[in-house]
Design an enzyme around this catalytic site. Structure first.
Site, PDB file in Angstrom:
ATOM      1  N   LYS A   1       0.832  -1.212   0.000  1.00  0.00           N
ATOM      2  CA  LYS A   1       0.000   0.000   0.000  1.00  0.00           C
ATOM      3  C   LYS A   1       0.866   1.263   0.000  1.00  0.00           C
ATOM      4  O   LYS A   1       2.074   1.201  -0.115  1.00  0.00           O
ATOM      5  CB  LYS A   1      -0.925  -0.021   1.201  1.00  0.00           C
TER       6      LYS A   1
HETATM    7  C1  LIG Z   1      -6.106  -3.241   0.212  1.00  0.00           C
HETATM    8  C2  LIG Z   1      -7.431  -2.633   0.217  1.00  0.00           C
HETATM    9  C3  LIG Z   1      -8.323  -2.891   1.275  1.00  0.00           C
HETATM   10  C4  LIG Z   1      -8.033  -3.875   2.392  1.00  0.00           C
HETATM   11  O1  LIG Z   1      -6.845  -3.644   3.067  1.00  0.00           O
HETATM   12  P1  LIG Z   1      -6.234  -4.735   4.089  1.00  0.00           P
HETATM   13  O2  LIG Z   1      -5.370  -3.936   5.003  1.00  0.00           O
HETATM   14  O3  LIG Z   1      -5.456  -5.704   3.256  1.00  0.00           O
HETATM   15  O4  LIG Z   1      -7.335  -5.382   4.816  1.00  0.00           O
HETATM   16  C5  LIG Z   1      -9.553  -2.246   1.230  1.00  0.00           C
HETATM   17  N1  LIG Z   1      -9.881  -1.413   0.234  1.00  0.00           N
HETATM   18  C6  LIG Z   1      -9.050  -1.154  -0.797  1.00  0.00           C
HETATM   19  C7  LIG Z   1      -9.480  -0.209  -1.861  1.00  0.00           C
HETATM   20  C8  LIG Z   1      -7.802  -1.757  -0.845  1.00  0.00           C
HETATM   21  O5  LIG Z   1      -6.998  -1.513  -1.882  1.00  0.00           O
END
Ligand SMILES: *Cc1c(COP(=O)(O)O)cnc(C)c1O
Length: 382
Positions: free
Chosen positions: A189
Site C-alpha cells: 500500500k
Molecule cells: C487493500 C485494500 C483494502 C483492504 O486492506 P487490508 O489492510 O489488506 O485489509 C480495502 N480497500 C481497498 C481499496 C484496498 O486496496
C-alpha cells in the site's frame, strides 16, 4: 558492465520503502517491554488525527478490520443496503455481507474510475444506510457531491481511503470528509506496517468501534470500578480483537512521517510516465483534473484491446520478456463467485476492468527502474 546472460533482477509491481527510522523505532519498542497496543499505537493515532483534522482515530490490525468495525459501529446489519463501487477490493463487500447487510454496486465515472455520484444517487432505496466511496488509485472522488448526497438522504458516508492517505480535492483531504474513513497499511500500500489499518472520523462512531475492537471491554466501566485489577473489567457488548500492536505501530508512525516524501517520489515517476508514454496508440494515461492533488498510489493505464495487443498480452510480455511486474486494480467484485447473484448493470466498470493495468510507481524505484519500464513498454508497442 554486465554480461549478456545477466538479466536484471525482477522489478516487482510494488515494494515497501523501509529505512533505518522504522528499524530504530521497532527496536525501541522491542526493548521497551510493551509490545501490544500501547503508547506507539496512541502516537500513530495522534499523528493521523492531527494531520487529517478528524475527531478520532483507532489503529487496527488491517483495513478490512477497520471496514468491519465501521459497519458494526454504525449499526449496519440485516435488511440494510450499502452502496459501493464494484471496481474495488473484495474486502469492502465482504465486510458488508459479514454484518448481514447487502452490497449494492453502482457504476464508476469513466475518467477517474471513482464511484459516480449520479449512479450512486440512483441506487438509493428505502433500505440504504451508507455510501462507501473509494478514492481510486489515490485520486479523491467527488467528496463534496457525496457529502451532500449522504446528508440529503440521511445516510452515512464512509470513505475507503486505502489508496489515498495523502490526497486532496478542492483543498479537502481524502479521509477527512466521511463520517468514517479507513486506511490500509498492507505490504503493497501507500505506506506499510506489513499488516495494519486505521479507522478515523466522528468521535461517537470511532469510540464505539474502539469498544468493539477491544473485545467489547468497557474501560470506562472498568475505571469507574476504581481498580486496575484485570478481574474488574466489564464486557458491555460482544466484541472482536482488532487492535494494532505497538511493534506494528512503530513502523506505521515512521512511515506516516514519510507520506509527503513518498507522494513526491510517486508524482515524479508519474510525470515521467505522463511525458514518455503520451501518444502510444490505444494507451490511455490517467488524467488529473484541476483541484486534485493526487495521492499517486497507482499509475493506472487503460489499454484498448486490439489484434496487436491486449491488457493481458502487455502484462505477460512485461513479466516474461522484460522481468517487470504489473497489477490489475481491480477484478470487478460483481464478477467474483461470491457476488454473481448481485443484480447490477455496470458498463463503465466492465469497460475499465477489461483494459486496466497498474504500472510500477513507488518510492523504492530508482530512475533506472523507471527507464526500464519505459523502454520495455516502447518495445512491446513497436
Ligand atoms: C487493500 C485494500 C483494502 C483492504 O486492506 P487490508 O489492510 O489488506 O485489509 C480495502 N480497500 C481497498 C481499496 C484496498 O486496496
Amino acid at each position: 558492465m554486465s554480461a549478456v546472460a545477466d538479466r536484471p533482477p525482477f522489478l516487482p509491481w510494488n515494494r515497501p520503502a523501509i529505512g533505518p527510522e522504522e528499524e530504530q523505532e521497532v527496536l525501541d519498542t522491542l526493548r521497551s517491554g510493551w509490545l501490544t497496543a500501547g503508547p506507539k499505537a496512541v502516537r500513530f493515532e495522534q499523528a493521523a488525527r492531527d494531520d487529517l483534522g478528524v475527531e478520532d482515530a483507532f489503529a487496527v490490525s488491517s483495513c478490512t478490520a477497520a471496514l468491519h468495525l465501521a459497519l458494526l459501529a454504525a449499526g449496519i446489519g440485516p435488511g440494510d443496503e450499502v452502496i459501493t463501487p464494484s471496481f474495488t477490493f473484495c474486502a469492502v463487500p465482504n465486510t458488508v455481507l459479514q454484518v448481514g447487510a447487502a452490497p449494492v454496486f453502482a457504476d464508476i465515472e469513466p475518467t477517474g474510475l471513482n464511484l459516480d455520484p449520479v449512479k450512486a444517487a440512483e441506487a438509493i432505496t428505502g433500505r440504504t444506510r451508507a455510501i462507501m466511496v473509494m478514492h481510486y488509485g489515490g485520486r479523491p472522488c467527488d467528496l463534496a457531491a457525496f457529502r451532500k448526497l449522504a446528508d440529503d438522504h440521511g445516510l452515512l458516508l464512509i470513505e475507503d481511503a486505502a489508496h489515498a492517505l495523502h490526497a486532496w480535492r478542492d483543498g479537502v483531504r481524502a479521509g477527512s470528509v466521511g463520517d468514517l474513513a479507513v486506511f490500509a497499511f498492507y505490504a503493497n500500500k501507500v505506506i506499510t506496517t506489513g499488516e495494519g489499518g486505521m479507522l478515523v472520523g466522528r468521535d461517537d462512531l470511532v469510540q464505539r468501534a474502539r469498544l468493539l475492537g477491544r473485545h467489547g471491554i468497557d474501560s470506562s466501566v472498568w475505571q469507574r470500578h476504581g481498580t486496575r485489577s484485570t478481574a474488574a473489567y466489564e464486557v458491555t457488548v460482544p466484541g472482536l480483537k482488532y487492535t494494532m500492536p505497538d511493534i506494528t505501530a512503530a513502523v506505521g508512525l515512521q512511515q506516516w512521517y514519510k507520506l509527503p516524501a513518498f507522494t513526491e517520489a510517486r508524482a515524479r515517476i508519474a510525470a515521467v510516465y505522463d511525458r514518455e508514454l503520451a501518444g502510444l496508440p490505444g494507451l490511455h494515461l490517467p488524467a488529473v483534473e484541476a483541484g486534485v492533488e493526487h495521492g499517486r498510489f497507482l499509475y493506472p493505464v487503460l489499454i484498448d484491446p486490439a489484434p496487436a495487443r491486449s491488457r493481458d498480452s502487455v502484462a505477460e510480455a512485461l513479466r516474461e520478456v522484460h522481468g517487470i511486474g504489473t497489477s490489475v486494480h481491480f477484478q470487478p467484485v460483481h464478477r467474483l463467485a461470491a457476488y454473481r447473484h448481485v443484480q447490477c448493470h455496470l458498463p463503465v466498470t466492465e469497460h475499465a476492468a477489461a483494459r486496466q493495468l497498474s504500472l510500477p510507481c513507488y518510492p523504492a524505484m530508482t530512475a533506472d527502474d523507471v527507464q526500464r519500464v519505459l523502454g520495455a513498454l516502447h518495445t512491446v508497442w513497436f
